[in-house]
Design a protein around this motif. Sequence first.
Motif: not given
Length: 344
Positions: A45-47, A79-84, A100-108, A146-154
């Motif tokens: 579960x990492x980008x 590879x396709x992605x974005x500079x961080x 890559x786009x999986x990085x945005x699954x770290x959003x909460x 269930x309720x996922x409260x303030x969790x990352x998408x990952x």
Amino acid sequence: MGLGFFSEVKIMAVTYFIIGNRDFTKRWDVRDIVTDIKWTTDLSFSAGELQFTLLEVNEGFFPANGDAVSFHWDSNETFFGYIFSIKYNSDQTIDVVAYDRLRYLKNQDTIVWPVGNALQRFNSIMNRTNTPHDNLAVATVNLPAEVSDGKTYFDMLKSAFEATETMTGNRYAVRDQYGQVQFIRVRTNDDAYISDRTNVVIGDGSLMIDFTFGSSIDELYNVVKLIKETEDEQKRTVYTTKTSNSESSQRRYGTLQVVEKADDKLNDSQIQNRANQLLRQYNKEKINLTLNAIGHDVIRAGTRFYISIQDLRDIGIGTREVLATKVTHNFSHDWTMTIDAEID
């Protein structure tokens, strides 16, 4: 199914490497100044990560965080992605890290999940985040609301995938395929479809450079105890305990016990079934294999391939299918890859 051996050394090169703003209305071809390209994918579960160095700054161009990166190796979309991350060195080289786009699954986020399966939760997250996606497997077992409260998408996906694996034995994962996030199945206890199974063999005379092998019982449990806490009519706490154990494993390793809290909505039979499921999950010796090998374009985290190594056969591990859990490709004239693999 025949096992095809791949022993030839392929001479390959960067055929496309573009950096541009997010919609590519401005773009720069950096093929001639890029070096030290390293691409890593990981099932945990990492980008996916692309590291590279630019040897000089072209006039009018300097990479910026948020810029898009498109990389092809030997004409394959890699590879396709974005500079961080950007680091500018005193010798005028630039070290860059892109995800890559999986990085945005770290959003909460906070999501109230209805009863549904892991695939439905994946699709919901992808639609919520406007992420291009595809389903390469199915998941039919329902998970409770269930309720996922303030969790990352990952974390939300991890919870759904782990619960599904415990109930069914099927292991799921997500990966980025050149900008499209895919839902895949990487392990199954029956004949169900596995998304990324190959005939590639890595071993003696077939791609392998060297290997390391290890095993551990640090995370093994052969006694699982589930405890449910409820209240009776007098508001006293009542404890219901169900245990599942493996006597043969205890004789071999000693008693290794884990205690977990059971959902208070489960009845006694359901608690016992849950304990049995967890025992099957926990009562496994963890075997790790790391391979250094000549690069092959189909191998990435989530790929299943074969190993055939005489030194491992000598200790009882013959030719068999394994799962790549983490893969790092080092792209250069001598293209190599390092693979962390699980032996089922």
